[in-house]
Design an enzyme around this catalytic site. Sequence first.
Site, PDB file in Angstrom:
ATOM      1  N   GLU A 252     -31.161  98.801   5.149  1.00  0.00           N
ATOM      2  CA  GLU A 252     -31.858  99.037   6.411  1.00  0.00           C
ATOM      3  C   GLU A 252     -33.356  98.786   6.261  1.00  0.00           C
ATOM      4  O   GLU A 252     -33.992  98.149   7.102  1.00  0.00           O
ATOM      5  CB  GLU A 252     -31.638 100.486   6.878  1.00  0.00           C
ATOM      6  CG  GLU A 252     -30.188 100.849   7.135  1.00  0.00           C
ATOM      7  CD  GLU A 252     -29.459 101.397   5.922  1.00  0.00           C
ATOM      8  OE1 GLU A 252     -29.705 100.922   4.783  1.00  0.00           O
ATOM      9  OE2 GLU A 252     -28.632 102.300   6.099  1.00  0.00           O
TER      10      GLU A 252
ATOM     11  N   CYS B 126     -29.414 106.524   5.172  1.00  0.00           N
ATOM     12  CA  CYS B 126     -29.983 107.628   4.393  1.00  0.00           C
ATOM     13  C   CYS B 126     -31.214 108.181   5.121  1.00  0.00           C
ATOM     14  O   CYS B 126     -31.748 107.572   6.060  1.00  0.00           O
ATOM     15  CB  CYS B 126     -30.333 107.178   2.976  1.00  0.00           C
ATOM     16  SG  CYS B 126     -31.920 106.342   2.846  1.00  0.00           S
TER      17      CYS B 126
ATOM     18  N   GLU C 120     -30.908  96.528  -5.743  1.00  0.00           N
ATOM     19  CA  GLU C 120     -31.048  97.560  -6.775  1.00  0.00           C
ATOM     20  C   GLU C 120     -31.950  97.098  -7.921  1.00  0.00           C
ATOM     21  O   GLU C 120     -32.377  95.948  -7.980  1.00  0.00           O
ATOM     22  CB  GLU C 120     -29.654  97.952  -7.269  1.00  0.00           C
ATOM     23  CG  GLU C 120     -28.825  98.541  -6.133  1.00  0.00           C
ATOM     24  CD  GLU C 120     -27.496  99.120  -6.563  1.00  0.00           C
ATOM     25  OE1 GLU C 120     -27.016  98.803  -7.667  1.00  0.00           O
ATOM     26  OE2 GLU C 120     -26.948  99.904  -5.756  1.00  0.00           O
TER      27      GLU C 120
ATOM     28  N   CYS D  20     -32.870 100.148   0.205  1.00  0.00           N
ATOM     29  CA  CYS D  20     -31.672 100.146   1.057  1.00  0.00           C
ATOM     30  C   CYS D  20     -31.661  98.914   1.960  1.00  0.00           C
ATOM     31  O   CYS D  20     -32.707  98.353   2.293  1.00  0.00           O
ATOM     32  CB  CYS D  20     -31.645 101.385   1.943  1.00  0.00           C
ATOM     33  SG  CYS D  20     -31.345 102.923   1.080  1.00  0.00           S
TER      34      CYS D  20
HETATM   35  N1  THU Z   1     -27.775 102.387   0.368  1.00  0.00           N
HETATM   36  C1  THU Z   1     -28.206 101.631   1.420  1.00  0.00           C
HETATM   37  O1  THU Z   1     -28.484 100.434   1.269  1.00  0.00           O
HETATM   38  N2  THU Z   1     -28.315 102.221   2.628  1.00  0.00           N
HETATM   39  C2  THU Z   1     -28.004 103.516   2.904  1.00  0.00           C
HETATM   40  O2  THU Z   1     -28.215 103.984   4.006  1.00  0.00           O
HETATM   41  C3  THU Z   1     -27.390 104.338   1.851  1.00  0.00           C
HETATM   42  C4  THU Z   1     -27.470 103.800   0.474  1.00  0.00           C
HETATM   43  C5  THU Z   1     -27.621 101.751  -0.953  1.00  0.00           C
HETATM   44  C6  THU Z   1     -28.628 102.147  -1.982  1.00  0.00           C
HETATM   45  C7  THU Z   1     -27.887 101.851  -3.261  1.00  0.00           C
HETATM   46  O3  THU Z   1     -28.071 100.479  -3.585  1.00  0.00           O
HETATM   47  C8  THU Z   1     -26.423 102.057  -2.916  1.00  0.00           C
HETATM   48  O4  THU Z   1     -26.357 102.054  -1.493  1.00  0.00           O
HETATM   49  C9  THU Z   1     -25.842 103.362  -3.438  1.00  0.00           C
HETATM   50  O5  THU Z   1     -26.630 104.442  -3.066  1.00  0.00           O
END
Ligand code: THU
Length: 141
Positions: free
Chosen positions: A60, A91, A49, A58
């Site tokens: 992935e 996502c 983040e 993310c």
């Molecule tokens: N996030 C992921 O790493 N992968 C996903 O497929 C969904 C969301 C993370 C992004 C952010 O750091 C946290 O989850 C909340 O959205």
Amino acid sequence: MEKAVVDQKKLAAEAIAAKERAYVPYSRFRVGAALLAESGRVYRGCNIENAAYTPTNCAERTAFFKAVSEGEKKFLAIAITGDADDYLYPCGVCRQVMAEFCDPDTFQIILARDGSRQQVFTLRELLPGAFTAEELKKGQR
Ligand code: THU
């Protein structure tokens, strides 16, 4: 070169381990991913983040970008796990990145709820009608 074999449980365990590295001071929601390349190598990813929020990456995509930057372009499966008491789906942006590199009918998306419970989908199941290089070709004149 022989294609690697997908061990769903092993990949799930790698994703669970990858989650430990998540950098999540804002959401406190950790996500881990483990991406298996055709070469047999596994690339781990976690979410990273940022105080400006939108630069957040993310888990992935971290795994994909690590792998592609190391020369991998073909993949067999990805395991994903998150800090939820449920299965965590990737996502939409991450599904689109998968569509760039993965066969929609054979690439396995393994949702790992814990070390023993997994749900598996193909990429086509989670992203039907993906926008790919084929669509760009149709627009060329
Ligand atoms: N996030 C992921 O790493 N992968 C996903 O497929 C969904 C969301 C993370 C992004 C952010 O750091 C946290 O989850 C909340 O959205």
